[in-house]
Design a protein around this motif. Structure first.
Motif, PDB file in Angstrom:
ATOM      1  N   ILE A  64       1.938  -3.482  -5.771  1.00 26.85           N
ATOM      2  CA  ILE A  64       1.174  -4.181  -4.728  1.00 26.85           C
ATOM      3  C   ILE A  64       1.096  -3.317  -3.474  1.00 26.85           C
ATOM      4  CG2 ILE A  64       1.190  -6.175  -3.183  1.00 26.85           C
ATOM      5  CD1 ILE A  64       2.231  -7.843  -5.464  1.00 26.85           C
ATOM      6  N   ASP A  65       2.196  -2.664  -3.112  1.00 26.02           N
ATOM      7  CA  ASP A  65       2.157  -1.736  -1.982  1.00 26.02           C
ATOM      8  C   ASP A  65       1.212  -0.574  -2.254  1.00 26.02           C
ATOM      9  OD1 ASP A  65       3.770  -3.027  -0.203  1.00 26.02           O
ATOM     10  OD2 ASP A  65       5.616  -2.043  -0.832  1.00 26.02           O
ATOM     11  N   TRP A  66       1.145  -0.145  -3.496  1.00 26.12           N
ATOM     12  CA  TRP A  66       0.184   0.899  -3.888  1.00 26.12           C
ATOM     13  C   TRP A  66      -1.242   0.429  -3.614  1.00 26.12           C
ATOM     14  CZ3 TRP A  66      -3.896   1.255  -7.321  1.00 26.12           C
ATOM     15  CH2 TRP A  66      -4.353   2.540  -7.632  1.00 26.12           C
ATOM     16  N   GLY A  67      -1.530  -0.808  -3.986  1.00 26.39           N
ATOM     17  CA  GLY A  67      -2.867  -1.355  -3.738  1.00 26.39           C
ATOM     18  C   GLY A  67      -3.171  -1.484  -2.257  1.00 26.39           C
ATOM     19  N   ILE A  68      -2.160  -1.883  -1.461  1.00 24.36           N
ATOM     20  CA  ILE A  68      -2.349  -1.981  -0.009  1.00 24.36           C
ATOM     21  C   ILE A  68      -2.636  -0.604   0.576  1.00 24.36           C
ATOM     22  CG2 ILE A  68      -1.146  -2.476   2.156  1.00 24.36           C
ATOM     23  CD1 ILE A  68       0.297  -4.740   0.714  1.00 24.36           C
ATOM     24  N   TRP A  69      -1.928   0.419   0.109  1.00 26.45           N
ATOM     25  CA  TRP A  69      -2.145   1.783   0.604  1.00 26.45           C
ATOM     26  C   TRP A  69      -3.592   2.223   0.333  1.00 26.45           C
ATOM     27  CZ3 TRP A  69      -3.775   6.658   0.095  1.00 26.45           C
ATOM     28  CH2 TRP A  69      -3.201   7.651   0.874  1.00 26.45           C
ATOM     29  N   VAL A  70      -4.024   2.048  -0.886  1.00 20.33           N
ATOM     30  CA  VAL A  70      -5.372   2.504  -1.267  1.00 20.33           C
ATOM     31  C   VAL A  70      -6.441   1.759  -0.476  1.00 20.33           C
ATOM     32  CG1 VAL A  70      -7.035   2.625  -3.161  1.00 20.33           C
ATOM     33  CG2 VAL A  70      -4.647   3.241  -3.567  1.00 20.33           C
ATOM     34  N   SER A  71      -6.313   0.440  -0.379  1.00 21.50           N
ATOM     35  CA  SER A  71      -7.339  -0.344   0.322  1.00 21.50           C
ATOM     36  C   SER A  71      -7.337  -0.045   1.822  1.00 21.50           C
ATOM     37  CB  SER A  71      -7.111  -1.840   0.081  1.00 21.50           C
ATOM     38  OG  SER A  71      -5.812  -2.223   0.486  1.00 21.50           O
ATOM     39  N   THR A  72      -6.158   0.143   2.417  1.00 22.79           N
ATOM     40  CA  THR A  72      -6.092   0.492   3.840  1.00 22.79           C
ATOM     41  C   THR A  72      -6.723   1.855   4.095  1.00 22.79           C
ATOM     42  OG1 THR A  72      -4.050  -0.789   4.099  1.00 22.79           O
ATOM     43  CG2 THR A  72      -4.546   0.832   5.801  1.00 22.79           C
ATOM     44  N   LYS A 106       2.299   8.011  -5.729  1.00 26.30           N
ATOM     45  CA  LYS A 106       3.155   7.968  -6.919  1.00 26.30           C
ATOM     46  C   LYS A 106       4.411   7.162  -6.636  1.00 26.30           C
ATOM     47  CE  LYS A 106       5.632  10.950 -10.174  1.00 26.30           C
ATOM     48  NZ  LYS A 106       6.028  12.344 -10.493  1.00 26.30           N
ATOM     49  N   LYS A 107       4.952   7.331  -5.458  1.00 24.01           N
ATOM     50  CA  LYS A 107       6.164   6.609  -5.070  1.00 24.01           C
ATOM     51  C   LYS A 107       5.908   5.110  -5.021  1.00 24.01           C
ATOM     52  CE  LYS A 107       7.208   7.065  -0.760  1.00 24.01           C
ATOM     53  NZ  LYS A 107       7.657   7.675   0.517  1.00 24.01           N
ATOM     54  N   TYR A 108       4.814   4.703  -4.383  1.00 25.14           N
ATOM     55  CA  TYR A 108       4.508   3.282  -4.284  1.00 25.14           C
ATOM     56  C   TYR A 108       4.196   2.678  -5.650  1.00 25.14           C
ATOM     57  CZ  TYR A 108       4.204   4.279   0.706  1.00 25.14           C
ATOM     58  OH  TYR A 108       4.484   4.677   1.984  1.00 25.14           O
ATOM     59  N   TRP A 109       3.546   3.443  -6.509  1.00 22.48           N
ATOM     60  CA  TRP A 109       3.206   2.945  -7.848  1.00 22.48           C
ATOM     61  C   TRP A 109       4.478   2.644  -8.640  1.00 22.48           C
ATOM     62  CZ3 TRP A 109      -1.041   1.258 -10.304  1.00 22.48           C
ATOM     63  CH2 TRP A 109      -0.998   1.152 -11.693  1.00 22.48           C
ATOM     64  N   ASN A 110       5.492   3.499  -8.499  1.00 23.15           N
ATOM     65  CA  ASN A 110       6.727   3.313  -9.244  1.00 23.15           C
ATOM     66  C   ASN A 110       7.632   2.244  -8.642  1.00 23.15           C
ATOM     67  OD1 ASN A 110       7.064   5.491 -11.525  1.00 23.15           O
ATOM     68  ND2 ASN A 110       6.126   6.564  -9.805  1.00 23.15           N
ATOM     69  N   VAL A 111       7.551   2.031  -7.335  1.00 25.39           N
ATOM     70  CA  VAL A 111       8.420   1.055  -6.676  1.00 25.39           C
ATOM     71  C   VAL A 111       7.778  -0.326  -6.637  1.00 25.39           C
ATOM     72  CG1 VAL A 111       9.572   0.457  -4.509  1.00 25.39           C
ATOM     73  CG2 VAL A 111       9.585   2.813  -5.319  1.00 25.39           C
ATOM     74  N   ASP A 112       6.549  -0.422  -6.151  1.00 28.10           N
ATOM     75  CA  ASP A 112       5.866  -1.715  -6.046  1.00 28.10           C
ATOM     76  C   ASP A 112       4.359  -1.473  -6.090  1.00 28.10           C
ATOM     77  OD1 ASP A 112       5.274  -4.368  -5.700  1.00 28.10           O
ATOM     78  OD2 ASP A 112       5.549  -4.342  -3.522  1.00 28.10           O
TER      79      ASP A 112
END
Length: 656
Positions: A436-444, A428-434
């Motif tokens: 692209i970082d959310w996508g990197i988290w999920v794919s990693t 949720k934090k990454y989705w609200n801030v950036d």
């Protein structure tokens, strides 16, 4: 003449290269940090909290040592050794005051793949007992710990080599989303590996690509093999552990010593299993015989080092990344610094030296660090005190753990990973801030659970670099001409007295993980020079400069930017018109810089911020709500500073 020159050069050369006593002392203090802090240790203030923390840490070290040894596919007693020797080595060479090195779930899981591959369960001489064996253990157990020790040895050698090559400076490539996703995925793997113990099932060792899914497929296909007694005991253990730990966390300020629920559960479960003979009555698997004492040191089998290279690299990278994140978090929390390269040396030696004492790979664990936080530990003395109690367990209490059910140990492992598993909330934090970082988290995370922790870590780093390379060509830099025009406008509109208290700094690059740390360093250097100065400036323009914090270059800030402001409380304006994009690391560092400036009594204002940057910063942290922080322009920020100054003057006159 030539001879005189040669003599002069030789004297200069000898002065440059002759080691001085003071230089040697500084080098020793830098490379052996215990020499720096031990002579200044405050017995009166620190010994009591360190002793209490050490006792509580010993409980965690013993329980996790037994658990992670089984996770590493070796005899539980080797986990006790892994809780003793690495902690001593790190206390000498490490810089993290609240980092408790010992057995670690992720490195144990990685080494288990080498153990099961080279010494499978059905191989070896199971009846080889006698004087030639280690502590009376079977030859199979000795061969298995030999493989795990070899992984630890080679992994430590790789870490020491990285220290020699000064690769600690490359850790900026390991962004927070990548580390969070990798550790969460690895924790998911660890939980999956404990399913067979939680359910009381007998199942073969399954690993490799997509092994995560094959394990659950096997469980559902053989669901009839589940032992209800083991399932109920596991469920009861998890409920008790979670409930008591939540209560400890809730009332930690009211109670002086938290309840060591792990130790209480182990004693209670072992006693109940002994009284009811659960091993024979219900077929529950127990830990079994734990020999007393420590065997003589023996070198790991060097002949198999070439066979464990993949696991050694995994242990070196994953263990270091997880440990460094905890050390940096501790340093940030308690306001001290950690040298990334020194941590390579500390963890490398914590793997190399203990490998001669039959230890599995080691690293710092989140649960132990959190325990040191909650119990008020001050220094690494807490870890050294814990080693004394671990030694007592090895020589006196270990054999009493024979009746400990494996399902209870598995429950302790699963609950101990709670801190890593709840990192799912970071999405949720990454989705609200950036996003692209959310996508990197999920794919990693997906790559980690599909393959392995080291593969997921490598994918995350490569993916992050590729995305940044793709975004930078579209970045716009700040026009110097427009900035000069703005300066002239500000000078003509405002009086000189206001400008003498304002420093304007423009950020002319995107703020991402590549340059966020240098941005913070450069900014703090300017503030430090401001506070250290007592001399007012004669020229207003020297104080009203636009320092271009080009954080991607190797050079330092402009010399002009380092000129001091008056000794009064200064105001800092960050012109963010050149900050065209950012990621989570950039926002985190920008907020951290704001908080650090605030602690130094420097008012910070941000101008020309995009709506997405304002939204991200407000979501990341609760910023100062008493005054306005974000402004449409630098002129508006200076106008507000000017009006606030006039108001403060009026209030001062009214008080007089």
């Amino acid at each position: 003449m030539t001879g005189a020159r040669r003599k002069k050069k030789s004297v200069l050369w000898s002065r440059m290269h002759a080691p001085h006593g003071e230089d040697i002392k500084q080098w020793c203090r830098r490379r052996v940090p215990i020499l720096e802090w031990a002579p200044h240790y405050n017995l009166k203030e620190n010994l009591l909290p360190d002793t209490v923390s050490g006792i509580m840490l010993a409980v965690q070290q013993v329980t996790q040592g037994l658990s992670f040894a089984i996770l590493s596919s070796v005899h539980p007693v080797f986990g006790l050794y892994g809780s003793l020797f690495p902690a001593i080595i790190y206390a000498i060479f490490g810089m993290g005051r609240h980092v408790a090195t010992g057995t670690f779930a992720l490195t144990s899981l990685i080494s288990a793949s080498a153990v099961e591959r080279l010494v499978p369960q059905g191989s070896g001489n199971l009846t080889a007992l006698g004087n030639t064996s280690v502590l009376g253990l079977s030859e199979l157990e000795v061969q298995r710990i030999g493989v795990a020790a070899a992984v630890s040895f080679l992994g430590g050698v790789i870490q020491v080599a990285m220290f020699v090559l000064q690769l600690g400076s490359a850790t900026f490539l390991l962004t927070e989303p990548v580390i969070s996703a990798m550790t969460t995925g690895a924790a998911t793997h660890v939980v999956t590996s404990q399913v067979k113990y939680l359910l009381g099932m007998k199942m073969p060792y399954i690993s490799g690509p997509l092994g995560f899914f094959y394990i659950y497929a096997y469980v559902f296909e053989n669901i009839k093999l589940v032992r209800v007694e083991a399932l109920l005991l596991s469920f009861l253990s998890i409920v008790v552990l979670v409930l008591v730990k939540e209560l400890n966390e809730q009332f930690k300020r009211k109670i002086k010593v938290v309840l060591p629920v792990d130790l209480v559960l182990i004693i209670a479960a072992s006693f109940a299993c002994y009284c009811t003979n659960m091993e024979n009555t219900y077929g529950l698997e127990v830990v079994g015989h734990i020999p007393e004492g420590i065997p003589r040191p023996r070198a790991p089998p060097m002949s198999i080092l070439s066979s464990v290279i993949p696991e050694a690299f995994g242990v070196a990278l994953v263990g270091y990344v997880a440990s460094l994140a905890l050390a940096q978090g501790s340093a940030k929390k308690f306001k001290y610094s950690v040298d990334d390269n020194q941590e390579f040396l500390a963890h490398g030696l914590s793997n190399v030296i203990p490998s001669f004492f039959f230890c599995i790979p080691s690293a710092a664990a989140m649960g132990r660090t959190a325990g040191l936080y909650s119990t008020g530990a001050k220094t690494q003395v807490a870890c050294l005190i814990s080693c004394i109690f671990v030694l007592i367990v090895i020589y006196a209490i270990g054999p009493l753990l024979y009746w400990l059910p494996m399902c209870v140990l598995a429950s302790i492992i699963v609950v101990g990973l709670k801190g890593m598993l709840i990192q799912f909330r970071d999405l949720k934090k990454y989705w609200n801030v950036d996003k692209i970082d959310w996508g990197i988290w999920v794919s990693t995370y997906i790559f980690t659970i599909c393959f392995a922790a080291n593969v997921g870590l490598l994918f995350g780093v490569v993916c992050t670099i590729a995305i940044v390379i793709g975004r930078f060509p579209r970045a716009k830099t700040l026009s110097i001409k427009n900035m000069k025009e703005m300066e002239f406008k500000v000078k003509t509109e405002m009086d000189g007295e206001t400008l003498q208290q304002v420093k304007i700094i423009s950020i002319n690059n995107p703020l991402v993980f590549l340059n966020a740390k240098k941005f913070h360093t450069d900014l703090m250097n300017i503030i430090q020079k401001e506070n250290a100065s007592n001399q007012p400036l004669d020229d207003i323009s020297k104080c009203e400069q636009n320092t271009l914090l080009n954080s991607l270059s190797n050079g330092n800030c402009n010399e002009e930017a380092s000129q001091p402001c008056p000794n009064e409380k200064c105001s800092l304006i960050l012109d963010c018109s050149g900050l065209t994009f950012f990621d989570y690391s950039g926002v985190s560092m920008l907020v951290e810089a704001y908080m650090d400036c605030k602690s130094r009594s420097v008012d910070v204002s941000l101008a020309h911020c995009t709506a997405s940057l304002i939204r991200a910063m407000q979501y990341y942290a609760n910023l100062d709500s008493e005054r306005q922080i974000f402004f449409e322009s630098v002129s508006a920020a200076i106008s507000t500073i000017h009006s606030n100054k006039n108001l403060s003057k009026l209030s001062d006159h009214s008080e007089v």
